[in-house]
Scaffold this motif. Structure first.
Motif, short mmCIF file in Angstrom:
data_model
loop_
_atom_site.label_atom_id
_atom_site.label_comp_id
_atom_site.label_asym_id
_atom_site.label_seq_id
_atom_site.Cartn_x
_atom_site.Cartn_y
_atom_site.Cartn_z
N ALA A 155 -0.42 11.54 -1.84
CA ALA A 155 0.50 11.38 -2.97
C ALA A 155 1.20 12.70 -3.28
O ALA A 155 2.41 12.73 -3.53
CB ALA A 155 -0.26 10.88 -4.19
N PHE A 159 4.02 10.91 -0.01
CA PHE A 159 3.92 9.64 0.71
C PHE A 159 3.77 8.49 -0.29
O PHE A 159 3.27 8.66 -1.41
CB PHE A 159 2.76 9.68 1.69
N SER A 160 4.16 7.30 0.16
CA SER A 160 4.20 6.13 -0.72
C SER A 160 2.82 5.52 -0.89
O SER A 160 1.88 5.81 -0.13
CB SER A 160 5.15 5.08 -0.13
N SER A 161 2.73 4.61 -1.86
CA SER A 161 1.48 3.87 -2.07
C SER A 161 1.12 3.05 -0.84
O SER A 161 -0.06 2.92 -0.49
CB SER A 161 1.62 2.95 -3.28
N ASP A 163 1.83 3.85 2.27
CA ASP A 163 1.29 4.79 3.25
C ASP A 163 -0.18 5.10 2.96
O ASP A 163 -1.01 5.14 3.87
CB ASP A 163 2.09 6.10 3.22
#
Length: 320
Positions: A155, A159-161, A163
């Motif tokens: 995070a 990076f995304s949730s 990911d």
């Protein structure tokens, strides 16, 4: 007086492998109390920055050595369990104790990160260890720590949730498949679709060897070793650590030692400090990564805390 610590290469054997490190001592006659460094995850071990010089100035000798398969040391750290690493640490302690310029009853351990787990385990197995200092040494299991690290480090890197969820799934798949007897090389190949993902290098297991290693230690829980610990313990954490669940670790260490009626332990959290107990103050050089400043300076008071705490448990000088 010109202060210049004396450095000598020291080698010892563990599990059939020669391990090599730097033994650093004060420039005045001994014998000295001593410290053995217990390295964290991954390769390395000998490079402890200015720490060995700092300890020598305070009257301590110290040993920092290359982990198996790192630097000049033989072997392969990826094949080790936590118990293997603890036995290796005790072999290093025996090598230091055998020196005429070391006080054999005054040898302590400093374990960083994963090395904190190892230091607990080694000291629990040898009641002659004089003291233990852990720096960001988790109080929770390896798997819990790794899951926390992926959630927070990814995070912070932007990076995304989605990911993060995928990374956690890969970690779980690695552990479960290897635990069930699957070949780590097959597990690695089965995850080939994700090898080029930008977040993939942040997994603990990115090769067959490292997948086997993380799966082999995933269930390690430090509670039994903490309960068996008799020597003094200083546990240090950084309040903004992205790799270790600090609040959960503080509770776990405190509860385990409290239930065991451990007589001498200190837990210190440096607010705003990271995993390496560093803080960005805005006064020194810094790098920006993932939209965040990386810390540039050691938290004020950290070095003094470690040295003075050790001095009280292992006095330096003729009146000890």
């Amino acid at each position: 007086m010109l202060f210049e610590p004396v450095t000598a290469e020291l080698s010892f054997e563990d599990d059939g492998n020669e391990l090599v490190g730097d033994f650093v001592r004060p420039p005045w006659p001994g014998p000295y109390p001593a410290v053995v460094f217990v390295e964290g995850s991954g390769p390395g071990g000998r490079g402890q920055g200015e720490w060995q010089t700092r300890l020598a100035a305070a009257g301590f000798a110290s040993l920092a050595y290359d982990k198996p398969g790192s630097g000049a040391s033989k072997g392969d750290w990826t094949r080790q369990t936590m118990a293997d690493r603890a036995q290796e640490t005790l072999a290093a302690v025996r090598a230091v104790r055998s020196r005429e310029d070391v006080l054999s009853d005054a040898v302590a351990l400093i374990g960083g990160s994963q090395g904190g787990w190892v230091a607990h385990l080694a000291a629990a197995a040898d009641d002659r260890i004089a003291a233990v200092v852990t720096v960001s040494g988790p109080g929770v299991s390896v798997r819990v720590q790794e899951e926390y690290r992926l959630r927070h480090q990814l995070a912070a890197e932007g990076f995304s949730s989605a990911d993060i969820r995928q990374a956690l799934l890969l970690l779980s798949d690695q552990i479960q498949r290897v635990r069930s007897g699957d070949d780590p090389a097959r597990v690695h190949a089965a995850q080939a679709h994700w090898h080029d993902a930008p977040w993939y290098p942040l997994l603990a297991g990115t090769t067959p060897e490292s997948i086997a290693f993380i799966a082999g230690i995933a269930d390690y829980d430090p509670a039994p070793a903490l309960a068996a610990l008799h020597c003094p313990l200083l546990a240090i954490f950084g309040g903004d650590d992205l790799l270790v669940p600090v609040q959960a670790s503080v509770r776990a260490v405190s509860d385990s030692l409290g239930e065991a009626r451990h007589a001498d332990h200190t837990i210190v959290v440096f607010p705003g400090a990271d995993h390496s107990i560093r803080i960005y103050t805005g006064t020194g050089p810094a790098q920006v990564k993932g939209g965040r400043y990386t810390p540039a300076e050691r938290a004020p008071g950290f070095d003094e805390l470690v040295v003075t705490w050790l001095e009280r448990r292992m006095p330096v000088g003729p009146d000890r």
